[in-house]
Design a protein around this motif. Structure first.
Motif, short mmCIF file in Angstrom:
data_model
loop_
_atom_site.label_atom_id
_atom_site.label_comp_id
_atom_site.label_asym_id
_atom_site.label_seq_id
_atom_site.Cartn_x
_atom_site.Cartn_y
_atom_site.Cartn_z
N LEU A 1 0.82 -1.21 0.00
CA LEU A 1 0.00 0.00 0.00
C LEU A 1 0.86 1.26 0.00
O LEU A 1 0.54 2.25 -0.69
N ARG A 2 1.95 1.24 0.75
CA ARG A 2 2.82 2.42 0.79
C ARG A 2 3.53 2.63 -0.55
O ARG A 2 3.76 3.77 -0.96
N LEU A 3 3.85 1.54 -1.22
CA LEU A 3 4.46 1.68 -2.54
C LEU A 3 3.45 2.24 -3.55
O LEU A 3 3.82 3.03 -4.43
N ALA A 4 2.19 1.85 -3.42
CA ALA A 4 1.16 2.44 -4.28
C ALA A 4 1.00 3.92 -3.99
O ALA A 4 0.82 4.73 -4.91
N ASP A 5 1.07 4.31 -2.71
CA ASP A 5 1.04 5.73 -2.34
C ASP A 5 2.20 6.48 -2.98
O ASP A 5 2.04 7.58 -3.51
N LEU A 6 3.39 5.87 -2.91
CA LEU A 6 4.58 6.52 -3.44
C LEU A 6 4.45 6.74 -4.95
O LEU A 6 4.85 7.79 -5.47
N GLU A 7 3.87 5.76 -5.64
CA GLU A 7 3.65 5.93 -7.07
C GLU A 7 2.73 7.12 -7.36
O GLU A 7 2.98 7.91 -8.28
N ARG A 8 1.66 7.25 -6.58
CA ARG A 8 0.74 8.36 -6.80
C ARG A 8 1.43 9.70 -6.56
O ARG A 8 1.12 10.70 -7.23
N GLN A 9 2.39 9.74 -5.63
CA GLN A 9 3.12 10.98 -5.36
C GLN A 9 4.09 11.33 -6.49
O GLN A 9 4.24 12.49 -6.85
N LYS A 10 4.73 10.32 -7.06
CA LYS A 10 5.79 10.56 -8.04
C LYS A 10 5.28 10.58 -9.47
O LYS A 10 5.93 11.15 -10.35
N GLY A 11 4.18 9.95 -9.75
CA GLY A 11 3.62 9.97 -11.09
C GLY A 11 4.49 9.27 -12.12
O GLY A 11 5.01 8.17 -11.87
N ASP A 12 4.71 9.92 -13.25
CA ASP A 12 5.43 9.30 -14.36
C ASP A 12 6.89 9.03 -14.05
O ASP A 12 7.53 8.27 -14.78
N GLY A 13 7.42 9.63 -13.01
CA GLY A 13 8.81 9.40 -12.64
C GLY A 13 9.04 8.14 -11.83
O GLY A 13 10.17 7.89 -11.39
N PHE A 14 8.00 7.35 -11.66
CA PHE A 14 8.07 6.17 -10.79
C PHE A 14 7.92 4.89 -11.61
O PHE A 14 7.12 4.82 -12.55
N LEU A 15 8.69 3.87 -11.26
CA LEU A 15 8.48 2.53 -11.81
C LEU A 15 8.78 1.51 -10.74
O LEU A 15 9.81 1.57 -10.06
N LEU A 16 7.86 0.55 -10.60
CA LEU A 16 8.04 -0.55 -9.67
C LEU A 16 8.30 -1.82 -10.48
O LEU A 16 7.47 -2.21 -11.30
N VAL A 17 9.42 -2.44 -10.23
CA VAL A 17 9.80 -3.69 -10.88
C VAL A 17 9.73 -4.79 -9.83
O VAL A 17 10.34 -4.67 -8.77
N THR A 18 8.98 -5.84 -10.10
CA THR A 18 8.85 -6.90 -9.12
C THR A 18 9.26 -8.25 -9.68
O THR A 18 9.03 -8.55 -10.85
N GLN A 19 9.90 -9.04 -8.83
CA GLN A 19 10.22 -10.42 -9.16
C GLN A 19 9.06 -11.34 -8.78
O GLN A 19 9.10 -12.53 -9.09
N ASN A 20 8.07 -10.81 -8.11
CA ASN A 20 6.96 -11.62 -7.62
C ASN A 20 5.93 -11.88 -8.71
O ASN A 20 5.74 -11.05 -9.60
N VAL A 21 5.24 -13.00 -8.59
CA VAL A 21 4.20 -13.35 -9.56
C VAL A 21 2.82 -13.31 -8.92
O VAL A 21 1.84 -13.75 -9.52
N ASP A 22 2.72 -12.77 -7.69
CA ASP A 22 1.47 -12.86 -6.93
C ASP A 22 0.45 -11.79 -7.25
O ASP A 22 -0.71 -11.87 -6.82
N GLY A 23 0.82 -10.73 -7.96
CA GLY A 23 -0.13 -9.69 -8.34
C GLY A 23 -0.55 -8.76 -7.22
O GLY A 23 -1.44 -7.92 -7.42
N LEU A 24 0.07 -8.85 -6.05
CA LEU A 24 -0.39 -8.05 -4.92
C LEU A 24 -0.10 -6.55 -5.11
O LEU A 24 -0.84 -5.71 -4.58
N HIS A 25 0.92 -6.21 -5.85
CA HIS A 25 1.15 -4.78 -6.11
C HIS A 25 -0.01 -4.18 -6.90
O HIS A 25 -0.48 -3.08 -6.59
N LEU A 26 -0.48 -4.90 -7.89
CA LEU A 26 -1.61 -4.40 -8.68
C LEU A 26 -2.87 -4.32 -7.84
O LEU A 26 -3.63 -3.35 -7.94
N ARG A 27 -3.09 -5.30 -6.99
CA ARG A 27 -4.28 -5.29 -6.14
C ARG A 27 -4.20 -4.19 -5.08
O ARG A 27 -5.24 -3.74 -4.58
N ALA A 28 -2.99 -3.73 -4.77
CA ALA A 28 -2.83 -2.64 -3.81
C ALA A 28 -3.04 -1.27 -4.45
O ALA A 28 -3.11 -0.27 -3.76
N GLY A 29 -3.10 -1.24 -5.78
CA GLY A 29 -3.33 0.03 -6.47
C GLY A 29 -2.18 0.51 -7.31
O GLY A 29 -2.30 1.55 -7.98
#
Length: 248
Positions: free
Chosen positions: A82-110
């Motif tokens: 959830l905090r990483l989703a918040d950080l993305e909203r703050q940074k906008g286009d300057g943000f990218l999250l790269v994950t090694q995980n296959v669980d999809g929880l980042h997407l479900r967090a927003g």
């Protein structure tokens, strides 16, 4: 003082690249791959997660992935997601999250600016035409899925041992880390290549490097700040409280 400096650098940065590994989902109840209770305990990876294993016994491989898929869908995003989703909203286009995980929880967090380097356990890919489609809910899923386009058999849409990453996704990840002002590496052992090189790549290009991990890793000596904490506690220290997930 180091944490406060990391907070200031992260807050001021316009370009932030994040790499997450299995540790970011551990607090959602999803086991990591290594160690006691890990996903590979009692299994050999070559029996379940290689092209050869799938060719030898696709039904066995699908049963294991269907079990994992059901476990993942029972889990919920934790405060680190959830905090990483918040950080993305703050940074906008300057943000990218790269994950090694296959669980999809980042997407479900927003999170939306996400590169899933190793694929997604919630998708299948057609062996015949390459079409990707989401799996049905676990209670309605009987493997193997059939392609909705051509009727071919589908495999899990994940990267197995011995397979190459998607070149376009990897290039996008590398560009983000090469141009980041701050690179944040969370919950990864920093030994699985090529993802393990992203933090080193960012540091060599001049980024401020922050690591969050309960244990030291090969990346620790290079980090400007290395927090010995879980993903959720580390993100709390860096960015504070998180907003609730979308739709809650």
């Amino acid at each position: 003082m180091e944490v406060q400096q990391a907070q200031r650098r992260l807050e001021a940065a316009r370009r932030v690249a994040v790499l997450t590994g299995a540790g970011v989902s551990a607090e959602s109840g999803i086991p990591t791959f290594r160690g006691a209770g890990g996903l590979w305990e009692g299994f050999r990876p070559e029996e379940l997660a290689t092209p050869e294993a799938y060719a030898r016994d696709p039904e066995k491989v699908w049963r294991w992935y269907a079990m994992r898929y059901a476990q993942v869908m029972e889990a919920e995003p934790n405060p680190a997601h959830l905090r990483l989703a918040d950080l993305e909203r703050q940074k906008g286009d300057g943000f990218l999250l790269v994950t090694q995980n296959v669980d999809g929880l980042h997407l479900r967090a927003g999170s939306r600016r996400v590169v899933e380097l190793h694929g997604s356990i919630a998708r299948a890919r057609c062996e015949r035409c390459g079409h990707r489609q989401s799996l049905p809910p676990p209670d309605a899923f009987t493997p193997p899925p059939v392609c909705e386009r051509c009727g071919g058999r589908m495999r899990p849409d994940v990267v197995w041992f011995g397979e190459f990453l998607d070149a376009e996704l990897l290039a996008r990840a590398e560009r983000a880390f090469m141009t980041a002002e701050v690179a944040l590496v969370i919950g990864t052992s920093a030994v699985v290549e090529p993802a393990a090189s992203l933090g080193r790549m960012a540091k060599s290009a001049g980024a401020y490097l922050i690591e969050v991990n309960p244990e030291p890793t090969p990346l620790t000596p290079l980090a400007d700040v290395s927090l010995r904490a879980t993903a959720a506690r580390g993100m709390e220290a860096l960015v504070g409280a998180s907003a609730p997930p979308p739709g809650s």
